[in-house]
Enzyme design. Structure first.
Site, PDB file in Angstrom:
ATOM      1  N   MET A  19       0.757  -1.175   0.096  1.00 23.42           N
ATOM      2  CA  MET A  19      -0.057   0.089   0.051  1.00 23.42           C
ATOM      3  C   MET A  19       0.665   1.293  -0.151  1.00 23.42           C
ATOM      4  O   MET A  19       0.202   2.368   0.193  1.00 23.42           O
ATOM      5  CB  MET A  19      -0.877  -0.050   1.332  1.00 23.42           C
ATOM      6  CG  MET A  19      -1.918  -1.099   1.294  1.00 23.42           C
ATOM      7  SD  MET A  19      -3.163  -1.019   2.651  1.00 23.42           S
ATOM      8  CE  MET A  19      -4.210   0.127   1.766  1.00 23.42           C
TER       9      MET A  19
ATOM     10  N   ASP B 132       1.590 -13.772   2.851  1.00 21.72           N
ATOM     11  CA  ASP B 132       0.418 -14.407   2.826  1.00 21.72           C
ATOM     12  C   ASP B 132      -0.021 -14.235   1.174  1.00 21.72           C
ATOM     13  O   ASP B 132       0.603 -13.466   0.481  1.00 21.72           O
ATOM     14  CB  ASP B 132      -1.110 -13.741   3.407  1.00 21.72           C
ATOM     15  CG  ASP B 132      -1.229 -12.330   3.133  1.00 21.72           C
ATOM     16  OD1 ASP B 132      -2.091 -12.397   2.101  1.00 21.72           O
ATOM     17  OD2 ASP B 132      -0.623 -11.417   3.496  1.00 21.72           O
TER      18      ASP B 132
END
Length: 242
Positions: free
Chosen positions: A184, A208
């Site tokens: 982000m 992940d």
């Protein structure tokens, strides 16, 4: 540097090293400074966005949190580049794997940062601006990862403004274009560095892979983050940050 301190950083000129590591979490910045640096001094605590300066193998290094998202890292990196004389910022963070070939624990070196953000609009260029890393930092990081034997991939990342995306198909479409991982912050960091004629690189650890329902445990995350830190600290050399 006359514009320091700022509303977001209480450091004065000379307290921040030319080379800065930026994790998103300010508490991680504190832990990294304590674990890796010598002669550590805290230079910022405004809004609890902790920042520290010390030395690593005799070289000055600062570590400061960036917060989450492009508006936050946009503020802190802008001030570091333009007000504090910082030459190089290396973002160190975690990411979700996007490309099918990406595996847990992979280190991703962000050669470029695709984005769904409007951050670049402020520069008013007559086209689409491509946020890219500094090649010198990128090359050295890739060489360091190979030398250390850590799995590293070089390519595009996605800097997204959206964590919980209502469009459940978006990630698949980025994967189709070869994007390796999603985070982000990197696009804003790269754009600020490009505008200031400074250096920036993002080094990420894949923690992940949502499409496969995979995620590292807390213990596994710490081990992988240590590998990423070794790669990042290998860049803290005077010849690259003069």
């Amino acid at each position: 540097m006359a514009r320091t301190p700022t509303p977001h950083n209480e450091a004065v000129a000379g307290q921040i090293a030319p080379f800065v590591l930026m994790p998103g979490d300010p508490l991680r910045a504190q832990r990294l400074a304590e674990a890796y640096l010598e002669n550590v001094e805290q230079f910022n605590g405004v809004r609890n966005m902790l920042g520290y300066t010390g030395t690593y193998q005799g070289n000055p290094v600062s570590v400061m949190g960036s917060g989450m998202g492009m508006p936050s890292i946009g503020i802190y990196s802008y001030e570091l580049f333009n007000f504090y004389g910082v030459e190089s910022i290396v973002r160190i963070g975690t990411a979700g794997g996007v490309a099918p070939s990406v595996r847990l624990r992979d280190i991703v070196l962000g050669m470029g940062a695709c984005t769904d953000s409007n951050y670049a609009h402020q520069f008013n260029v007559p086209g689409t601006l491509a946020p890219i890393a500094d090649f010198g930092l990128l090359r050295r990081a890739a060489d360091a990862a190979e030398r250390l034997g850590y799995p590293a991939r070089v390519g595009n990342v996605l800097s997204s403004d959206v964590f919980y995306n209502d469009d459940r198909t978006a990630e698949q479409r980025w994967a189709k274009m070869g994007v390796l991982a999603v985070e982000m912050e990197s696009a804003a960091l790269y754009l600020n560095a490009m505008r200031a004629r400074k250096r920036a690189l993002t080094i990420l650890t894949v923690t992940d892979v949502v499409s496969r329902g995979e995620a590292l445990t807390a213990e596994e995350r710490q081990e992988s983050l240590t590998q990423m830190m070794e790669v990042a600290l290998s860049l803290a050399t005077p010849d690259l940050n003069a």
